[in-house]
Design a protein around this motif. Structure first.
Motif, PDB file in Angstrom:
ATOM      1  N   THR A 304       0.819  -1.216   0.000  1.00  0.00           N
ATOM      2  CA  THR A 304       0.000   0.000   0.000  1.00  0.00           C
ATOM      3  C   THR A 304       0.854   1.268   0.000  1.00  0.00           C
ATOM      4  OG1 THR A 304      -0.138  -0.263   2.402  1.00  0.00           O
ATOM      5  CG2 THR A 304      -2.031  -1.037   1.112  1.00  0.00           C
ATOM      6  N   LYS A 305       2.061   1.197   0.582  1.00  0.00           N
ATOM      7  CA  LYS A 305       2.883   2.417   0.674  1.00  0.00           C
ATOM      8  C   LYS A 305       4.097   2.402  -0.246  1.00  0.00           C
ATOM      9  CE  LYS A 305       1.853   3.703   5.417  1.00  0.00           C
ATOM     10  NZ  LYS A 305       2.443   3.711   6.768  1.00  0.00           N
ATOM     11  N   GLY A 306       4.359   1.263  -0.865  1.00  0.00           N
ATOM     12  CA  GLY A 306       5.530   1.209  -1.735  1.00  0.00           C
ATOM     13  C   GLY A 306       5.674  -0.147  -2.392  1.00  0.00           C
ATOM     14  N   SER A 307       6.508  -0.185  -3.422  1.00  0.00           N
ATOM     15  CA  SER A 307       6.743  -1.427  -4.169  1.00  0.00           C
ATOM     16  C   SER A 307       8.239  -1.650  -4.307  1.00  0.00           C
ATOM     17  CB  SER A 307       6.133  -1.330  -5.574  1.00  0.00           C
ATOM     18  OG  SER A 307       4.732  -1.232  -5.489  1.00  0.00           O
ATOM     19  N   ALA A 308       8.607  -2.876  -4.660  1.00  0.00           N
ATOM     20  CA  ALA A 308      10.022  -3.171  -4.917  1.00  0.00           C
ATOM     21  C   ALA A 308      10.136  -4.211  -6.010  1.00  0.00           C
ATOM     22  CB  ALA A 308      10.712  -3.670  -3.655  1.00  0.00           C
ATOM     23  N   ILE A 309      11.211  -4.099  -6.762  1.00  0.00           N
ATOM     24  CA  ILE A 309      11.623  -5.176  -7.662  1.00  0.00           C
ATOM     25  C   ILE A 309      12.835  -5.794  -6.980  1.00  0.00           C
ATOM     26  CG2 ILE A 309      12.517  -5.777  -9.952  1.00  0.00           C
ATOM     27  CD1 ILE A 309       9.703  -4.659 -10.139  1.00  0.00           C
ATOM     28  N   VAL A 310      12.677  -7.024  -6.532  1.00  0.00           N
ATOM     29  CA  VAL A 310      13.745  -7.683  -5.792  1.00  0.00           C
ATOM     30  C   VAL A 310      14.491  -8.608  -6.744  1.00  0.00           C
ATOM     31  CG1 VAL A 310      14.290  -9.084  -3.754  1.00  0.00           C
ATOM     32  CG2 VAL A 310      12.197  -7.677  -3.782  1.00  0.00           C
ATOM     33  N   GLY A 311      15.730  -8.268  -7.037  1.00  0.00           N
ATOM     34  CA  GLY A 311      16.552  -9.114  -7.904  1.00  0.00           C
ATOM     35  C   GLY A 311      17.543  -9.902  -7.064  1.00  0.00           C
ATOM     36  N   LEU A 312      18.441 -10.634  -7.741  1.00  0.00           N
ATOM     37  CA  LEU A 312      19.420 -11.417  -7.000  1.00  0.00           C
ATOM     38  C   LEU A 312      20.387 -10.502  -6.243  1.00  0.00           C
ATOM     39  CD1 LEU A 312      20.283 -14.082  -9.730  1.00  0.00           C
ATOM     40  CD2 LEU A 312      18.687 -14.322  -7.833  1.00  0.00           C
ATOM     41  N   ARG A 313      20.877  -9.482  -6.941  1.00  0.00           N
ATOM     42  CA  ARG A 313      21.878  -8.616  -6.319  1.00  0.00           C
ATOM     43  C   ARG A 313      21.350  -7.248  -5.918  1.00  0.00           C
ATOM     44  NH1 ARG A 313      26.681  -9.986  -5.838  1.00  0.00           N
ATOM     45  NH2 ARG A 313      27.405  -7.842  -5.826  1.00  0.00           N
ATOM     46  N   LYS A 314      20.280  -6.796  -6.601  1.00  0.00           N
ATOM     47  CA  LYS A 314      19.797  -5.447  -6.312  1.00  0.00           C
ATOM     48  C   LYS A 314      18.313  -5.447  -6.016  1.00  0.00           C
ATOM     49  CE  LYS A 314      23.095  -2.483  -8.618  1.00  0.00           C
ATOM     50  NZ  LYS A 314      23.554  -2.330  -9.978  1.00  0.00           N
ATOM     51  N   CYS A 315      17.882  -4.425  -5.281  1.00  0.00           N
ATOM     52  CA  CYS A 315      16.464  -4.255  -4.977  1.00  0.00           C
ATOM     53  C   CYS A 315      16.115  -2.804  -5.295  1.00  0.00           C
ATOM     54  CB  CYS A 315      16.250  -4.572  -3.493  1.00  0.00           C
ATOM     55  SG  CYS A 315      14.591  -4.223  -2.906  1.00  0.00           S
ATOM     56  N   TRP A 316      15.178  -2.615  -6.218  1.00  0.00           N
ATOM     57  CA  TRP A 316      14.762  -1.273  -6.629  1.00  0.00           C
ATOM     58  C   TRP A 316      13.425  -0.951  -5.944  1.00  0.00           C
ATOM     59  CZ3 TRP A 316      16.901  -4.974  -9.696  1.00  0.00           C
ATOM     60  CH2 TRP A 316      18.012  -4.637 -10.461  1.00  0.00           C
ATOM     61  N   ALA A 317      13.330   0.209  -5.322  1.00  0.00           N
ATOM     62  CA  ALA A 317      12.106   0.518  -4.561  1.00  0.00           C
ATOM     63  C   ALA A 317      11.453   1.797  -5.073  1.00  0.00           C
ATOM     64  CB  ALA A 317      12.458   0.666  -3.094  1.00  0.00           C
ATOM     65  N   GLN A 318      10.123   1.798  -5.060  1.00  0.00           N
ATOM     66  CA  GLN A 318       9.359   2.996  -5.445  1.00  0.00           C
ATOM     67  C   GLN A 318       8.334   3.272  -4.344  1.00  0.00           C
ATOM     68  OE1 GLN A 318       6.341   3.191  -8.880  1.00  0.00           O
ATOM     69  NE2 GLN A 318       8.074   4.347  -9.643  1.00  0.00           N
ATOM     70  N   SER A 319       8.409   4.482  -3.781  1.00  0.00           N
ATOM     71  CA  SER A 319       7.489   4.827  -2.689  1.00  0.00           C
ATOM     72  C   SER A 319       6.160   5.317  -3.264  1.00  0.00           C
ATOM     73  CB  SER A 319       8.108   5.926  -1.828  1.00  0.00           C
ATOM     74  OG  SER A 319       8.233   7.086  -2.624  1.00  0.00           O
ATOM     75  N   LEU A 320       5.167   5.432  -2.416  1.00  0.00           N
ATOM     76  CA  LEU A 320       3.857   5.959  -2.845  1.00  0.00           C
ATOM     77  C   LEU A 320       4.021   7.360  -3.432  1.00  0.00           C
ATOM     78  CD1 LEU A 320       0.787   5.402  -2.841  1.00  0.00           C
ATOM     79  CD2 LEU A 320       0.690   6.382  -0.550  1.00  0.00           C
TER      80      LEU A 320
END
Ligand SMILES: NC(=O)c1ccc[n+]([C@@H]2O[C@H](COP(=O)([O-])OP(=O)(O)OC[C@H]3O[C@@H](n4cnc5c(N)ncnc54)[C@H](O)[C@@H]3O)[C@@H](O)[C@H]2O)c1
Length: 400
Positions: A304-320
């Motif tokens: 509800t407040k944010g999303s992430a793309i979780v990869g093997l080495r990196k995690c990309w996050a996008q907030s609301l």
């Protein structure tokens, strides 16, 4: 035979540096079936040899636990070659003799899946502590049975659940702990890449052929759903139900001898998992897909407040606050760059995931530190694979 720092019967402790007064304790490890891909690269070179290189595993009392491996397997030539290449002194094709040697406290297995239970059973009978690759068995009844045999024998035991220590997943766990996601709603996992069939002369197959033969323990469900079990259980909530469709898209591949063989195992699986937290997880696993995404495994986590793309080495996050507001209009190119406004999350210091788990297991053996990634936990992954097959065959949801 058991190994504990209190009743250590392995070697006489030696002080390596009188000024630091660090005590070195040897721990003998039988490494079985490590001439293969995982055994050599992840377990021998990047874990055990890396631990030796750094001076051992540091325990709370300052003692350093130094792994002393012996390589075991069927093929003397291969063992000799690996021992010479990696600088390991000891190897043997006589597993019974090595198992009878009390100076080895731990038995590790990375051999082919169909042979795992047989090896573990012999090692448990010899009183060894057990650590092994996943899947712990092909059949869930066997996986739970071997867990029970180890528990009853009172030996310490563990299964590889390496993905938990990947930098991408560590970064996700940090964000989750900080409450970044609000309520997590759903997860879309996408795993896979193109595994060449070997038909094209210029492109040899890049994975062992047994993976595509059911009779040899192959198949993407038994391989990957074992991982998805502990990943989902630990990150999103315990799995309560599964719906899976399995497929063998490529019917023929070329083996290590250059001969064509019929693929009897599934090479793609399309699965939905329900969890006790209500998070809906959808995972595609395939060895017949080409990659146009951030990593070979990506999990899109939406909250509800944010999303992430979780990869093997990196995690990309996008907030609301950074979430764009798209308008559906296929007549014009999107004015929004959907890859912008994602920030790479910091996982903190990370090491090779297999090595991290090895160190935890050795600490568990030496000083009883907690190690929840047991053979019983591994059996849950094998069980999920079996339930996934049941779902595929019946074409319906199956409770887990
Ligand atoms: N944790 C992970 O991410 C991960 C990834 C890939 C594979 N695995 C698992 O690791 C195991 C090995 O996979 P791999 O890809 O390294 O396969 P591989 O074919 O490269 O290696 C298998 C090894 O087992 C040995 N072996 C086979 N039968 C044996 C027997 N009867 N006695 C002794 N040794 C025997 C082979 O000689 C080889 O050394 C499998 O169980 C697989 O599912 C785990």
């Amino acid at each position: 035979m058991s190994f504990s720092m209190k009743s250590c019967t392995l070697t006489t402790p030696t002080t390596v540096n009188p000024t630091i007064k660090r005590i070195m304790e040897r721990i003998g490890i039988i490494m079985n079936g490590v001439t293969g891909r995982m055994g050599t690269n992840q377990h021998l070179v990047r874990s055990i040899l890396a631990i030796r290189e750094q001076g051992g595993v540091r325990l709370n009392d300052g003692t350093c636990l130094m792994p002393d491996p012996i390589l075991t397997g069927r093929n003397e030539e291969k063992l000799k070659a690996l021992a010479e290449k990696s600088g390991v002194e000891k190897y043997s094709t006589d597993l019974d003799a090595v198992l009878a040697d009390d100076s080895y406290a731990v038995f590790f297995d990375a051999s082919g899946t169909p042979y795992r239970v047989g090896f573990l059973e012999r090692a448990i009978a010899a009183g060894k502590h057990i650590y092994c690759e996943k899947p712990t068995a092909v059949d869930p009844a066997e996986a739970y049975r071997i867990a029970e045999v180890a528990e009853e024998a009172g030996v310490k035991n563990g299964t590889v659940q390496d993905k938990l220590w990947l930098p991408g997943i560590q970064a996700f766990l940090k964000l989750k702990k900080e409450g970044f996601f609000g309520e997590i709603l759903s997860v879309r996992g996408e795993f896979g890449y193109w595994v060449f069939s070997g038909h094209d002369e210029k492109q040899a197959a890049q994975r062992p052929s047994w993976n595509y033969r059911e009779e040899d323990g192959g198949g993407i469900i038994i391989d990957m759903h074992c991982h998805w079990r502990y990943v989902i259980d630990n990150l999103f909530g315990r799995i309560t139900g599964v719906f899976t469709h399995a497929a063998t898209h490529l019917r023929e591949r070329i083996d290590e001898e250059g001969k064509p063989y019929r693929c009897t195992a599934d090479d793609s699986a399309y699965a939905l998992f329900k969890t006790e937290t209500g998070v809906v997880c959808q995972f595609n696993s395939s060895w017949d897909v080409r990659v146009r995404r951030d990593d070979l495994l990506t999990m899109q986590v939406d909250g509800t407040k944010g999303s992430a793309i979780v990869g093997l080495r990196k995690c990309w996050a996008q907030s609301l606050a950074k979430t764009p507001r798209p308008v559906w209009n296929p007549d014009v190119d999107s004015p929004i760059d959907y890859y912008a406004d994602w920030e790479v999350a910091d996982p903190g210091p990370c090491e090779n995931a297999f090595k991290v788990q090895w160190e935890l297991f050795l600490k568990h053996v030496a000083c009883d530190e907690p190690f929840p990634w047991t053979l019983r936990e591994g059996a849950k992954g094998v069980e999920l694979a079996a339930k996934s097959w049941e779902s595929h065959r019946q074409g319906c949801w199956v409770e887990v």
